[in-house]
Scaffold this active site. Structure first.
Site, PDB file in Angstrom:
ATOM      1  N   HIS A  19     -33.357   9.198 -14.338  1.00 27.56           N
ATOM      2  CA  HIS A  19     -34.349   9.810 -13.444  1.00 27.56           C
ATOM      3  C   HIS A  19     -35.686  10.050 -14.148  1.00 27.56           C
ATOM      4  O   HIS A  19     -35.848   9.795 -15.346  1.00 27.56           O
ATOM      5  CB  HIS A  19     -33.802  11.099 -12.840  1.00 27.56           C
ATOM      6  CG  HIS A  19     -33.413  12.109 -13.876  1.00 27.56           C
ATOM      7  ND1 HIS A  19     -34.279  13.059 -14.337  1.00 27.56           N
ATOM      8  CD2 HIS A  19     -32.258  12.284 -14.545  1.00 27.56           C
ATOM      9  CE1 HIS A  19     -33.672  13.778 -15.260  1.00 27.56           C
ATOM     10  NE2 HIS A  19     -32.445  13.334 -15.405  1.00 27.56           N
ATOM     11  N   SER A 256     -35.999  18.270  -8.552  1.00 32.04           N
ATOM     12  CA  SER A 256     -34.546  18.189  -8.501  1.00 32.04           C
ATOM     13  C   SER A 256     -34.113  16.751  -8.257  1.00 32.04           C
ATOM     14  O   SER A 256     -34.872  15.934  -7.737  1.00 32.04           O
ATOM     15  CB  SER A 256     -34.051  19.110  -7.389  1.00 32.04           C
ATOM     16  OG  SER A 256     -33.210  18.422  -6.532  1.00 32.04           O
ATOM     17  N   LYS A 257     -32.874  16.459  -8.662  1.00 30.16           N
ATOM     18  CA  LYS A 257     -32.390  15.108  -8.465  1.00 30.16           C
ATOM     19  C   LYS A 257     -31.845  14.942  -7.050  1.00 30.16           C
ATOM     20  O   LYS A 257     -31.573  13.861  -6.612  1.00 30.16           O
ATOM     21  CB  LYS A 257     -31.295  14.807  -9.488  1.00 30.16           C
ATOM     22  CG  LYS A 257     -31.864  14.448 -10.845  1.00 30.16           C
ATOM     23  CD  LYS A 257     -30.781  14.269 -11.873  1.00 30.16           C
ATOM     24  CE  LYS A 257     -30.916  15.309 -12.952  1.00 30.16           C
ATOM     25  NZ  LYS A 257     -29.803  15.352 -13.868  1.00 30.16           N
ATOM     26  N   ARG A 258     -31.670  16.078  -6.378  1.00 29.91           N
ATOM     27  CA  ARG A 258     -31.143  15.967  -5.022  1.00 29.91           C
ATOM     28  C   ARG A 258     -32.211  15.412  -4.092  1.00 29.91           C
ATOM     29  O   ARG A 258     -33.393  15.687  -4.248  1.00 29.91           O
ATOM     30  CB  ARG A 258     -30.670  17.322  -4.513  1.00 29.91           C
ATOM     31  CG  ARG A 258     -29.202  17.538  -4.868  1.00 29.91           C
ATOM     32  CD  ARG A 258     -28.827  18.921  -4.508  1.00 29.91           C
ATOM     33  NE  ARG A 258     -29.777  19.828  -5.162  1.00 29.91           N
ATOM     34  CZ  ARG A 258     -30.148  20.986  -4.701  1.00 29.91           C
ATOM     35  NH1 ARG A 258     -29.679  21.431  -3.589  1.00 29.91           N
ATOM     36  NH2 ARG A 258     -30.993  21.758  -5.357  1.00 29.91           N
TER      37      ARG A 258
END
Ligand code: GLU
Length: 498
Positions: A19, A256-258
């Site tokens: 990411h 955030s990775k969400r």
């Protein structure tokens, strides 16, 4: 193992897709290494089998290569300090843990998970801070033998100094002091023989002769424990620099990775492969990521890769968190697209078109390139033109062919006259098309907007498309004449001209 050469490492755990935050860390390490003529090492911290994700490693290697952040040592390239997978280095961690036990700096702890749970519950009940009560640190030889005889599988803990302080400097955070009384007897080897993060990272950073550590500031809290271990081994700790947190575009929370959506409804991309698939250029990503937490003079925005290598220093890394702006990335990506040579851009557009199963050819793509170059933000934006350039003749509502303040009969006459005028043209190019069609508008007594509007729909099936003459040029004479004839037919058969 001290080295004069700068040696930095990226030490990811293969637990998920690569990411933005990891890419920024990799980029800063890579820039730092290149700036100093040093080495950028990739080490895979894969000892936590429960969190292992099989696609993480290939995704990371591909993402790093796409960004042009090639590593000097590590997976697939090897090097003198390997192996570069921690799972291939397990014997080393055991060896070094044994060494500390022999020197009285670590001990085996036989406490069962149940005992530790009871201990924690008692600590909570008594309002004491959590931490191991060091029972096994003081076991006698006989007690140890008894535990061994019972077949208990011990962990290895560091015997942390009970008094004094642990101190270190971070280039960005300054001098940090922690009282040893606040530090736990940390586990070094787990009961299954696998090392903890602390032991593995310290042993590896030392054996790989790492000189500087640049990593996300979520790791800052672990440094006192790492320093204790470096001290226990009598090794020098690499220079520390903990990079600022990356915030989401609102600047309020951590990125955030969400999956989230931006206020304008766009999806918030976070994995590097999503940017690659989304039509971003690696050049733009690198330039943009460099500025998420670093600046040269607070205002220059565009840097070539070479300029970044020349100018990057840790001292210019910001101490405060930086927000990630998708708008800025889009702006930069569009600028990088505009700066590409046409052959280069055409090649990249062709790849995007083909990946989307568009039957594109290089000649047409080359002609299309100057038409879209100034107008697209991502390479994928070319797909919006793909249908009418590479596809079958477009479907649309015949009503669209009738310009404002005209009727169907007028549109039909205009189309027919255009087709005849275009059929007679010797040269088929943007300039000639413009000259011919402007003259035609005058001859027919039409506003250019009226004539060009109906031609645009006839040629592309849309009311909004790239500039008309360039579009007609790209489509080519045969296609344009055929589509105009088809439009005439649609107007007649739809009964609109009755
Ligand atoms: N394995 C850690 C991670 O997943 C590395 C942290 C470090 O750089 O020491 O990010």
């Amino acid at each position: 193992m001290a080295s004069d050469t700068v040696r930095v490492r990226m030490a990811p755990s293969p637990t998920g897709y690569f990411h933005l935050g990891s890419a920024r860390t990799a980029l800063y390490n890579w820039l730092f290494a290149r700036h100093h003529g040093g080495k950028f090492i990739l080490r895979i911290e894969d000892t936590d089998r429960t969190r292992y994700h099989p696609e993480a490693l290939p995704d990371m290697l591909e993402s790093l290569r796409w960004l042009g952040l090639c590593w000097d040592e590590g997976p697939e390239v090897g090097g003198d300090y390997g192996p570069y997978y921690q799972s291939d280095r397990l014997h080393l961690y055991t060896e070094y843990a044994e060494q500390l036990i022999k020197e009285g700096k670590a001990y085996r702890c036989y406490c069962t998970p149940e005992r530790l749970e009871r201990m924690r519950a008692e600590q909570r009940a008594a309002g004491q801070p959590p931490g191991y009560d060091r029972r096994c640190r003081y076991l006698t030889r006989e007690q140890i033998a008894a535990c061994e005889a019972q077949g208990l599988h011990p962990v290895v803990r560091q015997a942390v100094p009970l008094e004094g302080t642990t101190e270190f400097d971070d280039v960005l955070r300054g001098h940090i002091v922690v009282n040893n009384s606040q530090l736990d007897d940390q586990v070094l080897l787990k009961s299954d023989g696998y090392p903890t993060y602390s032991l593995a990272v310290v042993v590896d950073d030392h054996l790989m002769a790492i000189t500087h550590i640049l990593r996300g500031d979520e790791w800052l809290a672990t440094v006192p424990k790492l320093k204790l271990l470096f001290d226990a081994f009598g090794w020098e700790m690499p220079v520390q620099a903990h990079l600022p947190t990356i915030l989401d575009p609102s600047g309020k929370g951590k990125l955030s990775k969400r999956k989230k959506r931006l206020p304008d409804g766009r999806q918030m991309l976070t994995y590097i492969h999503e940017f690659r698939q989304g039509g971003y250029l690696p050049e733009a990503m690198v330039n943009f990521l460099a500025l998420v937490g670093w600046s040269y003079d607070g205002q220059t925005e565009f840097f070539t890769r070479d300029a970044l290598v020349r100018l990057f220093t840790i001292e210019r890394v910001s101490k405060s968190p930086s927000a990630f702006s998708y708008d800025k990335l889009d702006y930069m990506n569009a600028a990088y697209i505009r700066s590409l040579g046409q052959n280069d851009l055409a090649g990249r557009l062709l790849t995007v078109l083909r990946q989307a199963d568009v039957p594109a050819d290089i000649e047409t793509t080359l002609r299309l390139t100057p038409l879209v170059q100034e107008r697209i933000t991502t390479l994928n934006d070319v797909l919006s033109t793909a249908e009418f350039v590479f596809g079958a003749d477009p479907e649309y509502d015949a009503q669209l062919l009738i310009p404002k303040k005209m009727d169907a009969a007028g549109a039909l006459t205009a189309l027919r006259a255009s087709r005849e005028a275009l059929a007679e043209m010797d040269a088929w190019n943007e300039g000639a098309l413009e000259e011919r069609l402007r003259a035609l508008a005058t001859r027919l007594g039409l506003k250019t907007g009226q004539l060009f509007g109906t031609l645009r729909v006839a040629a592309t099936g849309r009311t909004v498309a790239p500039p008309l003459f360039g579009t007609l040029d790209v489509l080519g004479r045969d296609t344009v004449l055929r589509r105009i004839a088809r439009a005439e037919e649609m107007l007649s058969t739809a009964g609109l001209t009755a």
